[in-house]
Design a protein around this motif. Structure first.
Motif, PDB file in Angstrom:
ATOM      1  N   TYR A   1    -102.943  82.701 -51.317  1.00 39.70           N
ATOM      2  CA  TYR A   1    -102.818  83.733 -52.347  1.00 39.70           C
ATOM      3  C   TYR A   1    -104.212  84.271 -52.696  1.00 39.70           C
ATOM      4  O   TYR A   1    -105.192  83.516 -52.733  1.00 39.70           O
ATOM      5  CB  TYR A   1    -102.166  83.159 -53.605  1.00 39.70           C
ATOM      6  N   GLU A   2    -104.242  85.540 -52.959  1.00 35.63           N
ATOM      7  CA  GLU A   2    -105.500  86.178 -53.340  1.00 35.63           C
ATOM      8  C   GLU A   2    -105.307  86.898 -54.674  1.00 35.63           C
ATOM      9  O   GLU A   2    -104.208  87.358 -54.989  1.00 35.63           O
ATOM     10  CB  GLU A   2    -105.932  87.201 -52.270  1.00 35.63           C
TER      11      GLU A   2
ATOM     12  N   ALA B   1    -106.218  89.781 -55.715  1.00 41.44           N
ATOM     13  CA  ALA B   1    -105.851  91.205 -55.674  1.00 41.44           C
ATOM     14  C   ALA B   1    -104.386  91.413 -55.319  1.00 41.44           C
ATOM     15  O   ALA B   1    -103.798  92.442 -55.676  1.00 41.44           O
ATOM     16  CB  ALA B   1    -106.736  91.923 -54.664  1.00 41.44           C
ATOM     17  N   THR B   2    -103.813  90.442 -54.624  1.00 40.81           N
ATOM     18  CA  THR B   2    -102.442  90.650 -54.141  1.00 40.81           C
ATOM     19  C   THR B   2    -101.489  89.590 -54.661  1.00 40.81           C
ATOM     20  O   THR B   2    -100.386  89.438 -54.134  1.00 40.81           O
ATOM     21  CB  THR B   2    -102.431  90.618 -52.601  1.00 40.81           C
TER      22      THR B   2
ATOM     23  N   ALA C   1     -97.927  90.719 -55.725  1.00 35.37           N
ATOM     24  CA  ALA C   1     -97.136  91.183 -54.581  1.00 35.37           C
ATOM     25  C   ALA C   1     -96.729  90.012 -53.686  1.00 35.37           C
ATOM     26  O   ALA C   1     -95.585  89.954 -53.206  1.00 35.37           O
ATOM     27  CB  ALA C   1     -97.944  92.204 -53.786  1.00 35.37           C
ATOM     28  N   GLN C   2     -97.652  89.095 -53.471  1.00 40.05           N
ATOM     29  CA  GLN C   2     -97.330  87.942 -52.636  1.00 40.05           C
ATOM     30  C   GLN C   2     -96.218  87.107 -53.261  1.00 40.05           C
ATOM     31  O   GLN C   2     -95.304  86.638 -52.572  1.00 40.05           O
ATOM     32  CB  GLN C   2     -98.590  87.075 -52.435  1.00 40.05           C
TER      33      GLN C   2
ATOM     34  N   TYR D   1    -105.410  79.390 -53.647  1.00 40.00           N
ATOM     35  CA  TYR D   1    -105.673  80.627 -54.363  1.00 40.00           C
ATOM     36  C   TYR D   1    -107.170  80.897 -54.268  1.00 40.00           C
ATOM     37  O   TYR D   1    -107.973  80.050 -54.654  1.00 40.00           O
ATOM     38  CB  TYR D   1    -105.248  80.509 -55.832  1.00 40.00           C
TER      39      TYR D   1
END
Lengths: 327, 210
Positions: A235-236, A238-239, A242-243, A291
């Motif tokens: 997981y990031e 920025a996303t 959405a993820q 993360y």
């Protein structure tokens, strides 16, 4: 100038000046006047001690905790209603040392407003500090939310009571907590959010779910069933939303953890952490992953996701970040 | 103790941003004035631990109450007032548990945290001044500290403490008179070099010469 304590009144009697000092009283004595001037000059020359780094870090950590609490406020409007502390009491209680080692400097970092207010990366909030929230300055729309929360809590309590009555009515021989924990489906445990932990956030779903009374009773007893997946997803920040949304839309066989899906049972510490964060609502996802490259648990309900460090517990949620899943 | 550098947002701007939800604005504000606010808390409480507690209380209070700030005074004045009041509030709570004291500064226990400080001449003077300041009732001490030690004008001190300028002068004069016999041994061996207040939001004018 407002919003602080009044300076006068309520002092110990020995603090009060018995009378106004007659200005110029010392003026008749030149020597005394010179002495007073010397005192003034001497006091002005005494160097001040610099702010110790440890104190600065401690206060920065406390402010970071406040910022974290404030960041979570819009999603958890009931927290203020539950707290119910008068402002001065809250301030008086605010002196507890914060965890300077973990959160130091987070709030003090300079810069422009965050571009992603719903996905801020904040230091972990000490449990004590997290219940102290700023009560002022909310946009007007937020002022009605405590009322909504109060009605939600009342509704939940009524439903829980109904669940207890129905459960007892169905099996009169099984009085006690076992009667509560035996029941339960994933759909309805949100009704029991009224529950127990005063500092736990209240998910927004709590007011809207149609609740089966038996499952409410199950949640009331503290049994929120879920399993933990280990997707290894990277997981990031920025996303993240959405993820998580993408994972929530996967079929259960692909590893979502809602209810009793595939995965391992949580440890008691993780269970407590999840219940604390979701306010008793069953999570739709508890995923052991990474993360920003570091190991983390990603916990999600339908409306919100939390990212915590692996050592997360109810008392110390080790929150890395939290974001809304709206849309 | 850093002030506002050219091009940086003003204190009022930072406070407004904070009230609007900027997560970083208050941290910048705290960093900008932390040294000055610490000095106030330390002088008023005369104890580093108490000063740390009071400053933390004050900053959390200011963090929460930023929306209450109406802009009828400088942000620094508002912050100073909250720090002074938090310090006095803490001392008031402490006073309920304090024991009797003869008034002799030599009998004052020196907190351990200060005993381990370097025994330089400046530190010695600070310890003696701290002990002497404890002779004063806290409200009187606050006025004297702001005017004589931190260099605020009587008008600024009046705004910070929320009392009249006459009362500020009165408290300073009484405080000086009380300290005079206890500081005579230091005054003769000390070179005068005045402290100056921060330039932003408060004046550098000296006052309180009552």
């Amino acid at each position: 100038m407002s919003g602080d304590w009044p300076l006068e009144g309520g002092w110990p009697p020995e603090w009060d000046d018995p009378e106004e000092f007659p200005e110029g009283a010392a003026g008749q004595d030149t020597e005394a006047l010179a002495g007073l001037s010397e005192v003034t000059a001497f006091l002005a020359s005494v160097p001040a001690s610099p702010l110790p780094d440890a104190v600065a870090a401690r206060i920065s950590a406390a402010l970071a905790a406040e910022a974290a609490a404030r960041a979570g406020d819009p999603v958890h409007p009931a927290s203020d209603a539950r707290r119910g502390l008068p402002e001065t009491d809250a301030v008086s209680a605010a002196a507890g040392p914060a965890d300077a080692a973990t959160a130091a400097g987070t709030a003090a970092s300079a810069g422009a407003p965050s571009p992603a207010a719903d996905a801020r990366t904040l230091g972990p909030a000490p449990a004590r500090a997290r219940v102290r929230r700023r009560r002022d300055g909310r946009p007007r729309g937020f002022r009605v939310r405590p009322l909504v929360a109060v009605w939600s809590v009342i509704g939940c309590l009524v439903l829980v009571g109904l669940g207890v009555v129905l459960t007892l009515g169905r099996s009169p021989s099984s009085s006690g907590s076992s009667g509560f924990s035996a029941a339960g489906s994933n759909a309805g445990q949100s009704a029991a959010v009224a529950a127990p932990n005063a500092s736990a956030p209240v998910p927004s779903e709590s007011s809207s779910s149609a609740v089966a009374s038996s499952s409410a009773a199950a949640s009331f007893a503290g049994t929120v069933p879920f399993t933990v997946t280990a997707s290894g997803t990277r997981y990031e920040a920025a996303t993240l939303a959405a993820q998580v949304r993408a994972r929530l839309h996967l079929p259960a066989s692909a590893g979502t953890t809602a209810g009793h899906g595939p995965g391992s049972a949580p440890t008691p510490a993780l269970h407590g952490c999840v219940v604390h964060l979701t306010g008793g609502l069953p999570p739709r996802l508890v995923d052991r992953a990474t993360y920003q490259g570091a190991p983390a648990y990603v916990i999600a309900t339908s409306s919100r996701v939390w990212v915590v460090r692996p050592g997360c517990t109810a008392a110390s949620p080790e929150l890395i970040t939290s974001a809304a899943l709206a849309g | 103790m850093s002030g506002q550098a050219p091009g940086e947002p003003s204190d009022a701007t930072l406070l407004r941003r904070h009230a609007d939800g900027d997560p970083d604005a208050f941290g910048v504000l705290f960093k900008r004035h932390s040294g000055r606010l610490w000095a106030v808390a330390l002088r008023v409480t005369c104890d580093p631990e108490d000063a740390a507690d009071a400053l933390q209380d004050a900053m959390i209070s200011a963090f929460r109450r930023a929306a209450d700030f109406r802009g009828d005074c400088a942000v620094t004045t508002w912050l100073h007032r909250i720090v002074v009041n938090a310090s006095l509030d803490l001392l008031r709570r402490r006073s309920a548990r304090s024991v009797g004291w003869s008034g002799d500064p030599d009998e004052l226990p020196v907190p351990e945290s200060r005993q381990v400080l370097d025994r330089t001449a400046g530190t010695d003077a600070r310890l003696d001044v701290d002990a002497a300041l404890r002779l004063l009732p806290p409200p009187q001490r606050a006025a004297l500290v702001l005017v004589d030690m931190l260099g605020y004008s009587v008008a600024d001190t009046s705004a910070i403490l929320g009392i009249s300028e006459g009362t500020v002068k009165s408290r300073c004069a009484r405080g000086r008179a009380k300290l005079l016999p206890h500081l005579s041994h230091l005054r003769s061996s000390h070179s005068p070099e005045r402290n100056q207040p921060a330039a932003d939001g408060v004046s550098v004018e000296q006052g309180g010469g009552a």
